[in-house]
Design an enzyme around this catalytic site. Structure first.
Site, PDB file in Angstrom:
ATOM      1  N   ASP A  84      -3.822  -8.851   8.571  1.00  0.00           N
ATOM      2  CA  ASP A  84      -2.653  -8.711   9.329  1.00  0.00           C
ATOM      3  C   ASP A  84      -2.590  -7.300  10.050  1.00  0.00           C
ATOM      4  O   ASP A  84      -2.120  -7.125  11.120  1.00  0.00           O
ATOM      5  CB  ASP A  84      -1.190  -8.921   8.605  1.00  0.00           C
ATOM      6  CG  ASP A  84      -1.125  -8.232   7.433  1.00  0.00           C
ATOM      7  OD1 ASP A  84      -2.253  -7.467   6.954  1.00  0.00           O
ATOM      8  OD2 ASP A  84      -0.180  -8.281   6.588  1.00  0.00           O
ATOM      9  N   ARG A 138      -4.577   1.391  -0.818  1.00  0.00           N
ATOM     10  CA  ARG A 138      -4.530  -0.069  -0.450  1.00  0.00           C
ATOM     11  C   ARG A 138      -4.469  -0.930  -1.910  1.00  0.00           C
ATOM     12  O   ARG A 138      -5.252  -0.689  -2.906  1.00  0.00           O
ATOM     13  CB  ARG A 138      -5.887  -0.670   0.104  1.00  0.00           C
ATOM     14  CG  ARG A 138      -5.813  -2.018   0.526  1.00  0.00           C
ATOM     15  CD  ARG A 138      -6.954  -2.599   1.298  1.00  0.00           C
ATOM     16  NE  ARG A 138      -6.659  -4.215   1.750  1.00  0.00           N
ATOM     17  CZ  ARG A 138      -7.677  -5.022   2.141  1.00  0.00           C
ATOM     18  NH1 ARG A 138      -8.761  -4.574   1.641  1.00  0.00           N
ATOM     19  NH2 ARG A 138      -7.108  -6.002   2.368  1.00  0.00           N
ATOM     20  N   ILE A 148      12.828 -11.731 -17.972  1.00  0.00           N
ATOM     21  CA  ILE A 148      13.246 -10.610 -19.035  1.00  0.00           C
ATOM     22  C   ILE A 148      14.471 -11.061 -19.715  1.00  0.00           C
ATOM     23  O   ILE A 148      15.323 -11.491 -19.168  1.00  0.00           O
ATOM     24  CB  ILE A 148      13.202  -9.327 -18.502  1.00  0.00           C
ATOM     25  CG1 ILE A 148      11.833  -8.604 -18.240  1.00  0.00           C
ATOM     26  CG2 ILE A 148      13.819  -8.391 -19.296  1.00  0.00           C
ATOM     27  CD1 ILE A 148      10.929  -8.610 -19.294  1.00  0.00           C
ATOM     28  N   CYS A 181       0.776  -1.130   0.015  1.00  0.00           N
ATOM     29  CA  CYS A 181       0.121  -0.100   0.027  1.00  0.00           C
ATOM     30  C   CYS A 181       0.743   1.212   0.022  1.00  0.00           C
ATOM     31  O   CYS A 181       2.106   1.391  -0.131  1.00  0.00           O
ATOM     32  CB  CYS A 181      -1.024  -0.129   1.314  1.00  0.00           C
ATOM     33  SG  CYS A 181      -1.858  -1.451   1.406  1.00  0.00           S
ATOM     34  N   ASN A 219       1.612  -0.251   5.364  1.00  0.00           N
ATOM     35  CA  ASN A 219       2.183  -0.535   4.168  1.00  0.00           C
ATOM     36  C   ASN A 219       2.989  -1.847   4.482  1.00  0.00           C
ATOM     37  O   ASN A 219       4.343  -1.704   5.078  1.00  0.00           O
ATOM     38  CB  ASN A 219       2.825   0.550   3.485  1.00  0.00           C
ATOM     39  CG  ASN A 219       3.681   0.044   2.355  1.00  0.00           C
ATOM     40  OD1 ASN A 219       3.303  -0.817   1.506  1.00  0.00           O
ATOM     41  ND2 ASN A 219       4.801   0.646   2.164  1.00  0.00           N
ATOM     42  N   GLY A 220       2.576  -2.948   3.991  1.00  0.00           N
ATOM     43  CA  GLY A 220       3.392  -3.951   4.121  1.00  0.00           C
ATOM     44  C   GLY A 220       2.708  -5.342   4.383  1.00  0.00           C
ATOM     45  O   GLY A 220       1.551  -5.554   3.851  1.00  0.00           O
TER      46      GLY A 220
END
Length: 632
Positions: free
Chosen positions: A100, A50, A291, A2, A75-76
């Site tokens: 969480d 989010r 790639i 996030c 965030n995480g």
């Protein structure tokens, strides 16, 4: 994954305009395309964007605790949240969601700042405690997730996941810190102890801040550090078994998600190891993404295909032109600060490819730092062995003289490029390693910088921060110090910044299982001979993975994403090289010497020297300043 942002009044609490917070989070919309929210109270405002990964519908943010006494934006990912949740429920905690985020709220209310020690994950969060009227800012152990802060002129502290979130606030100063330019020109990125903007800071990895209204802002406090002071004992086979246990735990814990999950696969040791252990942990085929390049010398897709076939993965690959210069402006937009690690170009490409198939991708980042996989670490250990038998009084004049008279020889085979080794051996270990890590050595910076920069930086040199980090290492040896510096300085500033920004730019969550803190702490305890043997780095890791991977994958020379900067600036980008060294934005700043820059470009274009990386740094600096509308 996030984006978070917010405002906290450290002095007298004042109303916070929710639209101002919303503007900050809107600037981070790419980090969280699945939802947004803002919460404000007197003296505080929290905002969130989010990207749904766990509990897809049930964990909107900002999130309140069950009793309404705490609010968080996060965030995480917390990988052990289910275990924590069960422990907290035994103590009487109640939960309304299955995610969480709510677990962090309950952990804070149970253990205060001590909750951080119990969190296994990658995170940056802001938690407001309504009873204590305090703001708790925290960042994970290695700095996987970013957090920028700035004190504003109205007495408030603003924070955001990226610099662009702070720039959405009108009171954020837009003044360049010249010492950040010195740092950037040395390392190719702005390290975490500084920001390109004066007055903006980054919360260091493994640190937190606890702020209260009507009190001076508290400085960051360290809550975790890696230690190299202990040495594991046991036979190599026993230590290999213990290492495998940690590797399996790191990978399996990061496979928890309510959305499609896969892995980046280059065909190197680290990504191949992650894929092998993912395959072992789950019966379903792993989704892998690679790639390739249209230049055979830098293309690794053959190795990746071989690993994909070995483990029966759902493999996806894309070949791109090795001249991906068209992405430069996009990189500038993504990173905000000048960032000159050119491997960000293919990293962005592989993130785009991965996002077409999955929402979470596991990477192999962190193994080189933790297990001594970089060539510079191998050479540093050899140099330290030589330093231990030759006194400084002999080394300094001997190798100092050789370093001065030996030709630079960019064109020569690697074994003949001895000048930097001689220069390093003339110094002590920390100074020598700083020289090895620097993209532009101090002597060249002295020639390139103009009088304005010479005055602004005074006695400051970017190498000193890394040297001090090495000197303060909790460890026993020069190799310990080099790895500690890589984990504390290089990893968060370059590697993790690169993967966070490029993955978030496309709405992809990247996870680093080889940065499980228990795995890294175990790696730090290994005897040096199990980290490096002869000229082979990551020795015990490679030996451990022999049961899964072919030897020619494990022991082939390290390659990584290679970008042909030298060729670019002698070919299609020769005109761009000349343009940037005459850029008025750079020259009017007073930071650079006009004649020195022009000479640098012409020597490169003519083939007399290789200045491709320096020209790339100048190009990214000039474009970043233009985007930020900054000159001095």
């Amino acid at each position: 994954m996030c984006g978070i942002a917010g405002i906290f009044h450290c002095g007298t609490p004042k109303p916070v305009d929710p639209e101002r917070v919303r503007g900050m989070t809107d600037a981070l919309a790419h980090r969280g395309p699945d939802g947004s929210g803002v919460w404000t109270a007197h003296g505080v405002g929290l905002g969130h964007r989010r990207l749904s990964i766990i509990d897809l519908e049930g964990s909107p943010q900002p999130m309140h605790s069950v009793d309404g006494r705490a609010v968080i934006v996060f965030n995480g990912e917390i990988y052990n949240y289910r275990e924590l949740r069960r422990e907290l429920e035994k103590d009487g905690a109640r939960f309304r969601t299955d995610g969480d985020t709510e677990t962090i709220l309950a952990a804070w209310q149970r253990w205060g700042t001590g909750c951080l020690d119990r969190l296994d994950g990658m995170f940056a969060f802001a938690l407001y405690d309504c009873d204590r009227r305090s703001l708790f800012l925290a960042r994970d152990r290695f700095g996987v997730k970013p957090l920028f802060t700035a004190m504003l002129s109205d007495g408030s502290l603003a924070f955001a996941s990226e610099l662009k979130g702070l720039l959405a606030h009108p009171l954020t100063r837009r003044e360049v810190d010249p010492l950040a330019v010195e740092d950037y020109m040395t390392w190719g990125y702005v390290p975490d102890h500084r920001s390109i903007l004066a007055g903006v800071e980054k919360l260091p990895s493994g640190h937190f801040r606890l702020l209260e209204h009507q009190r001076d802002p508290a400085p960051p406090r360290q809550w975790w550090d890696i230690s190299f002071t202990e040495r594991a004992r046991g036979r190599p086979d026993d230590l290999s078994a213990e290492l495998l246990h940690h590797l399996r735990a790191g990978v399996s814990s990061r496979m928890v998600a309510d959305v499609p999950l896969g892995a980046f696969l280059s065909g190197g040791v680290d990504s191949s190891s992650v894929v092998a252990l993912m395959d072992e942990a789950d019966r379903a085929p792993v989704t892998t993404c690679s790639i390739g390049f249209d230049v055979a010398e830098v293309d690794e897709t053959g190795h990746a295909r071989r690993i994909a076939a070995l483990f029966g993965t759902r493999h996806h690959e894309r070949t791109v032109a090795a001249d991906g210069i068209a992405e430069v402006d996009r990189l500038v937009e993504i990173f905000d600060e000048p960032f000159a690690d050119a491997s960000a170009l293919p990293t962005l490409q592989v993130c785009r490819l991965a996002r077409e198939h999955v929402t979470v991708a596991l990477s192999g980042d962190g193994a080189d730092e933790a297990f001594a996989g970089y060539r510079r670490q191998v050479f540093h250990r050899r140099e330290e062995q030589l330093r231990s038998v030759l006194p400084s009084a002999l080394r300094s004049p001997l190798f100092g003289t050789l370093g001065r008279i030996w030709p630079k020889a960019d064109w020569a085979p690697r074994p003949l490029r001895a000048r930097s080794t001689f220069q390093a051996l003339a110094e002590d270990g920390a100074v020598g390693y700083a020289r090895a890590l620097a993209v532009i050595p101090s002597e060249l910076r002295d020639r390139l910088f103009g009088e304005g920069m010479q005055r602004a930086r005074g006695d400051y040199r970017a190498e000193q921060a890394l040297i001090e980090t090495m000197i303060e290492t909790p460890g026993r040896s020069g190799l310990d110090a080099a790895q500690y510096a890589d984990l504390k300085f290089w990893l968060p500033g370059d590697i993790l910044t690169k993967i966070d920004r490029t993955s978030m730019a496309v709405g992809l969550e990247a996870r680093e299982p080889l940065l499980d803190h228990r795995l890294v702490q175990f790696a730090a305890s290994l005897p040096e001979g199990l980290r490096i043997r002869g000229m082979q780095g990551k020795w015990l890791l490679k030996r451990t993975m022999e049961r899964y991977l072919p030897n020619d994958i494990l022991y082939r020379p390290k390659q990584g994403f290679v970008v042909p900067l030298a060729q670019w600036f002698r070919g299609d980008l020769a005109g761009e090289a000349r343009r940037v060294v005459h850029s008025e934005r750079l020259l009017q700043s007073g930071w650079f010497d006009r004649t020195a820059l022009a000479d640098l470009a012409e020597k490169h274009i003519s083939g007399r020297s290789d200045n491709g990386r320096v020209l790339w740094q100048l190009l990214m600096l000039e474009k970043s300043l233009a985007r930020l509308d900054l000159a001095r």
